[in-house]
Design an enzyme around this catalytic site. Structure first.
Site, PDB file in Angstrom:
ATOM      1  N   HIS A 176       1.951   3.386  -9.070  1.00 20.79           N
ATOM      2  CA  HIS A 176       1.771   1.952  -9.344  1.00 20.79           C
ATOM      3  C   HIS A 176       2.912   1.423 -10.213  1.00 20.79           C
ATOM      4  O   HIS A 176       3.398   0.314 -10.001  1.00 20.79           O
ATOM      5  CB  HIS A 176       0.423   1.706 -10.031  1.00 20.79           C
TER       6      HIS A 176
ATOM      7  N   ASP B 204       0.831  -1.210   0.000  1.00 23.51           N
ATOM      8  CA  ASP B 204       0.000   0.000   0.000  1.00 23.51           C
ATOM      9  C   ASP B 204       0.865   1.259   0.000  1.00 23.51           C
ATOM     10  O   ASP B 204       2.018   1.240   0.421  1.00 23.51           O
ATOM     11  CB  ASP B 204      -0.917  -0.024   1.239  1.00 23.51           C
TER      12      ASP B 204
ATOM     13  N   LEU C  59       9.970 -20.942  -4.523  1.00 27.05           N
ATOM     14  CA  LEU C  59       9.096 -19.987  -3.829  1.00 27.05           C
ATOM     15  C   LEU C  59       7.725 -20.059  -4.471  1.00 27.05           C
ATOM     16  O   LEU C  59       7.609 -20.091  -5.702  1.00 27.05           O
ATOM     17  CB  LEU C  59       9.647 -18.563  -3.974  1.00 27.05           C
TER      18      LEU C  59
END
Ligand code: IPE
Ligand code: IPE
Ligand code: MG
Length: 236
Positions: free
Chosen positions: A43, A26, A137
């Site tokens: 972004h 965020d 991962l």
């Protein structure tokens, strides 16, 4: 309150060496606005940070990394911002999937697919297929995701109301460590079920400024914590 159910410690079996880390990425919009730039600029900057954090997660031995990229509530944003985010996510998957596959990463996307632009849902399917055999991962990206909606869907798909069965229907594992950047201290409907025993970490740093170094420091904070899961913590 009287309960006939016994606790189910089997669902809380964290592997400290391969933790499941979740991040609410965020602060992109405020980061851009503070620089006099439009929100999509934040972004774009944030997408670059994802690369660095995924690499560091591999180096740190993180087992699964769940990233909140777009919530089901983010459709409320102005259309150009939403369109920019959809485009960015599609480009991210197309560009990064081959390198992530080579690094042994398995990509899964959580959330609804039926409201996404076709180009993005195709990129999601391609990235998931290309990386399906990854074991280094597990990178889980939440797009058009709402934890409560996911729970309702899992409940419908599960004949028994058992904790383990619901966890399995969600296709998920316990979150060990949840990080939120950007200064707010809330969950915004992210992985509510999975975070039942998660350690929480909040940082003021906006996502575009979050570095691999700060991520490592966050993980060090996690590793220094004592987790007792309702029991009595072992004294070393
Ligand atoms: C997080 O940053 C990214 C998404 C929600 C897609 P924000 O866009 O929420 O940034 P702030 O919180 O407004 O600064
Ligand atoms: C949560 O951030 C969603 C993502 C980071 C993708 P928001 O900025 O949408 O959450 P609220 O509105 O501040 O709770
Ligand atoms: Mg926000």
């Amino acid at each position: 309150m009287q309960t006939t159910r016994s606790p189910q410690p089997a669902t809380v079996t964290p592997d400290a060496t391969k933790p499941h880390v979740a991040i609410i990425m965020d602060g992109n919009g405020r980061w851009a606005e503070a620089r006099g730039m439009p929100r999509p600029f934040g972004h774009e900057a944030g997408a670059g940070v994802v690369r660095a954090i995924v690499s560091r997660a591999i180096a740190e031995g993180v087992g699964a990394l769940s990233l909140y990229a777009f919530s089901s509530y983010n459709w409320r944003r102005p259309e150009p911002e939403v369109a920019g985010l959809m485009n960015l996510l599609r480009r991210f998957l197309l560009v990064e999937a081959p390198q992530l596959r080579d690094a042994g990463v398995r990509i899964s996307v959580l959330g609804r697919r039926d409201r996404l632009p076709l180009g993005l849902s195709k990129a999601i399917g391609a990235a998931e297929r290309a990386t399906a055999n990854g074991t280094t991962l597990h990178l889980r990206i939440a797009i058009d995701y709402s934890a409560r909606e996911a729970l309702l869907a899992a409940r419908e798909a599960t004949p028994t109301a058992d904790i383990d069965a619901l966890t399995q229907a969600l296709g998920t594992t316990e979150v060990d460590f949840l990080i939120r950047t950007g200064g707010d201290r809330r969950l915004s409907d992210f992985l509510l079920w999975e975070c039942a025993w998660a350690e929480l970490h909040f940082t003021q740093t906006g996502w575009p400024d979050y570095t691999a170094e700060e991520f490592s420091a966050s993980l060090a904070d996690f590793r220094a914590r004592t987790r007792s899961f309702g029991g009595v913590a072992e004294v070393a």
